[in-house]
Design an enzyme around this catalytic site. Structure first.
Site, PDB file in Angstrom:
ATOM      1  N   LYS A  39       0.849  -1.195   0.000  1.00  0.00           N
ATOM      2  CA  LYS A  39       0.000   0.000   0.000  1.00  0.00           C
ATOM      3  C   LYS A  39       0.891   1.254   0.000  1.00  0.00           C
ATOM      4  O   LYS A  39       0.642   2.205  -0.744  1.00  0.00           O
ATOM      5  CB  LYS A  39      -0.877  -0.029   1.264  1.00  0.00           C
ATOM      6  CG  LYS A  39      -2.024   0.905   1.248  1.00  0.00           C
ATOM      7  CD  LYS A  39      -3.213   0.284   0.544  1.00  0.00           C
ATOM      8  CE  LYS A  39      -4.367   1.228   0.432  1.00  0.00           C
ATOM      9  NZ  LYS A  39      -5.313   0.824  -0.601  1.00  0.00           N
ATOM     10  N   LYS A  81      -1.169 -12.430  -9.975  1.00  0.00           N
ATOM     11  CA  LYS A  81      -2.008 -13.380  -9.231  1.00  0.00           C
ATOM     12  C   LYS A  81      -3.467 -13.182  -9.613  1.00  0.00           C
ATOM     13  O   LYS A  81      -3.915 -12.036  -9.749  1.00  0.00           O
ATOM     14  CB  LYS A  81      -1.805 -13.089  -7.735  1.00  0.00           C
ATOM     15  CG  LYS A  81      -2.494 -14.036  -6.814  1.00  0.00           C
ATOM     16  CD  LYS A  81      -2.450 -13.529  -5.380  1.00  0.00           C
ATOM     17  CE  LYS A  81      -3.510 -12.479  -5.099  1.00  0.00           C
ATOM     18  NZ  LYS A  81      -3.870 -12.256  -3.718  1.00  0.00           N
ATOM     19  N   LYS A 141      -9.719 -10.862  -7.379  1.00  0.00           N
ATOM     20  CA  LYS A 141     -10.991 -10.161  -7.608  1.00  0.00           C
ATOM     21  C   LYS A 141     -10.738  -8.692  -7.888  1.00  0.00           C
ATOM     22  O   LYS A 141     -11.346  -8.090  -8.757  1.00  0.00           O
ATOM     23  CB  LYS A 141     -11.880 -10.288  -6.359  1.00  0.00           C
ATOM     24  CG  LYS A 141     -12.405 -11.678  -6.134  1.00  0.00           C
ATOM     25  CD  LYS A 141     -13.024 -11.857  -4.754  1.00  0.00           C
ATOM     26  CE  LYS A 141     -12.030 -12.416  -3.760  1.00  0.00           C
ATOM     27  NZ  LYS A 141     -12.619 -12.998  -2.561  1.00  0.00           N
TER      28      LYS A 141
HETATM   29  P1  TYM Z   1      -8.693 -14.054   0.217  1.00  0.00           P
HETATM   30  O1  TYM Z   1     -10.141 -13.863   0.388  1.00  0.00           O
HETATM   31  O2  TYM Z   1      -7.939 -13.037  -0.566  1.00  0.00           O
HETATM   32  O3  TYM Z   1      -8.445 -15.453  -0.478  1.00  0.00           O
HETATM   33  C1  TYM Z   1      -9.006 -16.664   0.033  1.00  0.00           C
HETATM   34  C2  TYM Z   1      -8.015 -17.803  -0.113  1.00  0.00           C
HETATM   35  O4  TYM Z   1      -7.711 -18.004  -1.493  1.00  0.00           O
HETATM   36  C3  TYM Z   1      -6.306 -17.940  -1.695  1.00  0.00           C
HETATM   37  N1  TYM Z   1      -6.086 -17.334  -3.005  1.00  0.00           N
HETATM   38  C4  TYM Z   1      -5.285 -17.840  -3.930  1.00  0.00           C
HETATM   39  N2  TYM Z   1      -4.517 -18.938  -3.946  1.00  0.00           N
HETATM   40  C5  TYM Z   1      -3.801 -19.180  -5.065  1.00  0.00           C
HETATM   41  N3  TYM Z   1      -3.840 -18.385  -6.157  1.00  0.00           N
HETATM   42  C6  TYM Z   1      -4.608 -17.265  -6.187  1.00  0.00           C
HETATM   43  N4  TYM Z   1      -4.636 -16.504  -7.267  1.00  0.00           N
HETATM   44  C7  TYM Z   1      -5.381 -16.947  -5.034  1.00  0.00           C
HETATM   45  N5  TYM Z   1      -6.230 -15.937  -4.716  1.00  0.00           N
HETATM   46  C8  TYM Z   1      -6.652 -16.185  -3.473  1.00  0.00           C
HETATM   47  C9  TYM Z   1      -5.798 -17.057  -0.555  1.00  0.00           C
HETATM   48  O5  TYM Z   1      -4.434 -17.277  -0.297  1.00  0.00           O
HETATM   49  C10 TYM Z   1      -6.671 -17.503   0.582  1.00  0.00           C
HETATM   50  O6  TYM Z   1      -6.186 -18.697   1.162  1.00  0.00           O
HETATM   51  N6  TYM Z   1      -6.994 -12.620   4.697  1.00  0.00           N
HETATM   52  C11 TYM Z   1      -7.507 -13.758   3.954  1.00  0.00           C
HETATM   53  C12 TYM Z   1      -8.731 -14.353   4.597  1.00  0.00           C
HETATM   54  C13 TYM Z   1      -8.526 -14.719   6.015  1.00  0.00           C
HETATM   55  C14 TYM Z   1      -7.898 -15.892   6.512  1.00  0.00           C
HETATM   56  C15 TYM Z   1      -7.950 -15.781   7.924  1.00  0.00           C
HETATM   57  C16 TYM Z   1      -7.312 -17.006   5.905  1.00  0.00           C
HETATM   58  C17 TYM Z   1      -8.922 -13.978   7.082  1.00  0.00           C
HETATM   59  N7  TYM Z   1      -8.581 -14.621   8.238  1.00  0.00           N
HETATM   60  C18 TYM Z   1      -7.418 -16.780   8.750  1.00  0.00           C
HETATM   61  C19 TYM Z   1      -6.776 -17.987   6.731  1.00  0.00           C
HETATM   62  C20 TYM Z   1      -6.843 -17.877   8.122  1.00  0.00           C
HETATM   63  C21 TYM Z   1      -7.886 -13.276   2.552  1.00  0.00           C
HETATM   64  O7  TYM Z   1      -8.173 -12.137   2.329  1.00  0.00           O
HETATM   65  O8  TYM Z   1      -7.989 -14.281   1.623  1.00  0.00           O
END
Ligand code: TYM
Length: 460
Positions: free
Chosen positions: A114, A198, A201
């Site tokens: 950021k 990557k 969204k």
């Molecule tokens: P988020 O919502 O961005 O993504 C959810 C999960 O999908 C994985 N992911 C990917 N893996 C491989 N390639 C990609 N292009 C890709 N895009 C997304 C992310 O690594 C994730 O596992 N902060 C987290 C959510 C969260 C969380 C937690 C996860 C909040 N608290 C506690 C584990 C434990 C997030 O924003 O993920």
């Protein structure tokens, strides 16, 4: 059974794309065969980017439906919303803040990115800055062994381990175990259809799963292939070609090998390969798309799942928070409620609990649809009880020594406490407790009949 915890944030438009699916949801499904899984919608986390009420509501709804549709069978899965756990996630975040040095958070990628991009340090949202602490709380509340995530979240799990260690050291008590990230190499980072960044969204380089077929087709047709190839008859490259990257996951092995060979010889067009990818995606996700339509048409089913998940997650998280409050000194002689330390005589909760505490005990009318003596035990009767939830629950009662037999329970309705933390009994988990009262005349507990009442009705 080992435990996993993971979350997905309802950011962007809340939808789950094939990157989330391969990087996370697919692992959840596989791990749920042999692990106790806590999966949640990280709605507080979305607040760093989604600050429009209507948008957030819609995103949360979308993500819930998408994730449930992809998961399908929820055996061993507790599915819930972060904000449904009575503020325990944010309470633990606040507590953990106090054992965390600023430097640890300043090294976090999300914050550093950021700063590098467009924002001056003074303008960085505090929510974004402390995002890793909320994640640490999300994870540590449930004491998991593994945290399955994509590579972008690895640092957050490392911060979690660091913070857990600091907490244990500060309070000289091993309250938290240090969970391991679980990141299979082949899905650590799924690139987007631009082939560069990557799949995400917010970057808009996704292939969606539940959108209209036309939209998905368009996303597939816009996927990066081999820029050096001008005509279908030119020999093409497979490495780095996103269509083949995705086909390795979704296509049939032999067919994909055949297409790769033809492609490198210049004997198949981009369009044909993309068409096959589109068909493979539609085939892979057909069952999930059908489940999505069903869940979207039956909100009551979704609510039952979320309610059940909330109860279970809340029970586990409350227990951890009790240990935490006790360890840090928030519990003391004047503490009230169920958290009052046991009296020196042992066992009792003390003389008074509040009405609010009592109202948290959930008693539900259940119908016993199966009853058997538990093999290998001389005490337990194994009940399978219908509560008008998605699935009946297994509940044990240790009353054979009083002369009770399975036949006594079968086909009858009783009151059960249904929001207890599950207890392992021999090789199975008991998810509740049948209520009984003492008797003056008989030397055995008497069960409280709920005949004639609605199955699933709760005492209020
Ligand atoms: P988020 O919502 O961005 O993504 C959810 C999960 O999908 C994985 N992911 C990917 N893996 C491989 N390639 C990609 N292009 C890709 N895009 C997304 C992310 O690594 C994730 O596992 N902060 C987290 C959510 C969260 C969380 C937690 C996860 C909040 N608290 C506690 C584990 C434990 C997030 O924003 O993920």
């Amino acid at each position: 059974m080992k435990r996993i915890v993971s979350g997905i944030t309802p950011s962007g438009d809340g939808s789950v794309h094939i990157g989330n699916y391969l990087g996370a949801v697919r692992q959840f499904k596989e791990l749920s065969r042999s692990h106790d899984c806590f999966l949640f919608v990280a709605d507080y986390h979305a607040l760093t980017t989604v600050q429009d009420k209507g948008q957030l509501q819609k995103n949360i709804e979308t993500l819930i439906l998408h994730e449930l549709a992809l998961l399908g069978d929820l055996t061993n899965i507790t599915f819930y919303r972060q904000s449904d756990i009575n503020g325990l996630h944010t309470e633990l975040q606040s507590i953990l803040n106090n054992v965390t040095p600023l430097g640890l958070l300043k090294r976090a990628h999300a914050y550093k990115d950021k700063l590098q991009k467009d924002t001056a340090e003074d303008d960085v949202n505090v929510g974004l800055f402390s995002y890793p602490m909320l994640m640490a709380a999300d994870i540590l509340l449930y004491k998991p062994d593994l945290v399955p995530v994509g590579k972008d979240q690895k640092q957050h799990v490392e911060i979690t381990r660091d913070v857990a260690g600091r907490f244990n050291k500060t309070y000289k008590k091993n309250i938290f175990n240090l969970p391991e990230p679980y990141i299979p190499e082949e899905v650590a980072t799924i690139l987007g259809i631009d082939g560069k960044r990557k799949m995400s969204k917010t970057l808009g380089n996704i292939i969606s799963i539940f959108d209209d077929e036309k939209i998905i087709e368009k996303q597939v047709m816009g996927t990066y292939t081999d820029p050096t190839r001008a005509h279908a008859t030119d020999p093409g490259h497979v490495a780095g070609n996103m269509v083949f990257t995705y086909l390795d996951f979704f296509g049939e092995k032999e067919k994909v090998a055949q297409l790769k060979e033809l492609y490198t010889k210049g004997q198949v067009s981009d369009i044909e390969v993309k068409k096959y990818l589109y068909e493979s995606l539609m085939k892979t996700f057909a069952p999930a798309r059908a489940r999505y339509a069903d869940l979207a048409a039956h909100p009551e089913k979704v609510k039952v799942i979320l309610d059940r998940g909330r109860q279970h997650a809340l029970a586990v998280a409350s227990k951890t928070m009790e240990e935490v409050r006790e360890a840090i000194g928030l519990r003391n002689a004047y503490s009230i409620g169920p958290s009052t330390p046991a009296s020196p005589a042992g066992g009792s909760l003390g003389t008074s609990i509040s009405i609010d505490d009592f109202s948290r005990v959930e008693m539900t009318v259940g119908n016993v649809v199966e009853a058997t003596n538990k093999e290998g035990s001389d005490k337990l009767i194994r009940l399978v009880v219908d509560f008008a939830e998605e699935k009946p629950r297994i509940i044990f009662t240790a009353v054979r020594p009083f002369g009770y037999t399975p036949e006594y329970f079968l086909g009858k309705q009783f009151f059960f406490v249904t929001n207890l933390a599950p207890r392992k009994m021999m090789d199975e988990e008991s998810r509740g407790m049948i209520m009984a009262v003492d008797s003056d005349t008989e030397k055995k507990p008497l069960f409280v009949s709920a005949e004639g009442l609605t199955v699933g009705a709760k005492i209020r």
